[in-house]
Write a protein that holds these residues in place. Sequence first.
Motif, PDB file in Angstrom:
ATOM      1  N   TRP A  70       0.799  -1.215   0.000  1.00  0.00           N
ATOM      2  CA  TRP A  70       0.000   0.000   0.000  1.00  0.00           C
ATOM      3  C   TRP A  70       0.834   1.268   0.000  1.00  0.00           C
ATOM      4  CZ3 TRP A  70      -0.349   3.952   3.532  1.00  0.00           C
ATOM      5  CH2 TRP A  70       0.253   3.740   4.771  1.00  0.00           C
ATOM      6  N   HIS A  80       1.656   2.448  -3.380  1.00  0.00           N
ATOM      7  CA  HIS A  80       0.512   2.937  -4.158  1.00  0.00           C
ATOM      8  C   HIS A  80      -0.110   4.209  -3.580  1.00  0.00           C
ATOM      9  CE1 HIS A  80       0.541  -0.512  -6.823  1.00  0.00           C
ATOM     10  NE2 HIS A  80       0.738  -1.265  -5.761  1.00  0.00           N
ATOM     11  N   TYR A 118       1.327   7.462   3.130  1.00  0.00           N
ATOM     12  CA  TYR A 118       2.353   6.826   3.966  1.00  0.00           C
ATOM     13  C   TYR A 118       3.274   7.875   4.590  1.00  0.00           C
ATOM     14  CZ  TYR A 118       6.242   3.885   5.407  1.00  0.00           C
ATOM     15  OH  TYR A 118       7.229   3.278   6.134  1.00  0.00           O
ATOM     16  N   PHE A 164      -4.241  -0.236   8.370  1.00  0.00           N
ATOM     17  CA  PHE A 164      -3.465  -0.516   7.148  1.00  0.00           C
ATOM     18  C   PHE A 164      -2.873  -1.924   7.221  1.00  0.00           C
ATOM     19  CE2 PHE A 164      -3.062   4.221   6.941  1.00  0.00           C
ATOM     20  CZ  PHE A 164      -3.639   4.392   5.690  1.00  0.00           C
ATOM     21  N   PHE A 206      -4.288  -4.847   4.624  1.00  0.00           N
ATOM     22  CA  PHE A 206      -3.385  -5.313   3.571  1.00  0.00           C
ATOM     23  C   PHE A 206      -2.585  -6.553   3.978  1.00  0.00           C
ATOM     24  CE2 PHE A 206      -3.951  -0.744   2.512  1.00  0.00           C
ATOM     25  CZ  PHE A 206      -4.675  -0.957   1.350  1.00  0.00           C
TER      26      PHE A 206
END
Length: 166
Positions: A20, A23, A28, A149, A153
Motif C-alpha cells: 500500500w 501505491h 504513507y 493498514f 493489507f
Amino acid sequence: MTTAQETTAYAPEEAPRLPWAEHAPDVYKAMIRLDSVARRGLDPKLYELVKIRASQLNHCAFCLDMHTKDALAAGESVERIVQLSAWQESRHFYTEKELAAIELTEAVTVLTEGFVPDEVYERAAKHFEEAELAQLVAAITVINAWNRFGVAFRMTPGHYQPGQHG
C-alpha cells in the motif's frame, strides 16, 4: 543427525495483499510525520506499550512484531510485554500511570460503549498533564490507523528490525 527444529515444517509465510505504501506514498509519508509528532513528550516505553496493546486488540501481527521489538530495544522487559494482554490480572507489573494509559488505549481502540467512559478518561487525566494526555490520545489514534493498514493489507510480520521505521 537431524534436529527437531530442522524437521519442523512451519506454515508458509503469506505475502501482503498489496504494498500500500507504494501505491499511496503521500498517505504513507503523512502517516510517518503524524506518528513522529504524536510520540513527542511521551515516555518511549509507555509509547510502545500503548502501541502493543492497541495492536493486540486489533489483531495486527505486523505492528505487534514491530512494536514488541522496538519496546525491547527501548529497554522494556519481556515479562511486561508478555503480561500486557492480561494487564488486568497482572496490574502489579505496571505503574498506575501506565495502567491508566493502557485502559485509555483499550477504550479509544474498542469504543465498546460508542464513547470513552468518563471514569477511564478521568483516571488518565489524573496521571497525565493536559498536553501529555493530548499526545497520548494522538498516539493511540495513530497506532489504530496503522493497525487498519496492517490488517487490511495483511502486512507480513517477522522481518522488522528495531528502529527501522523510526
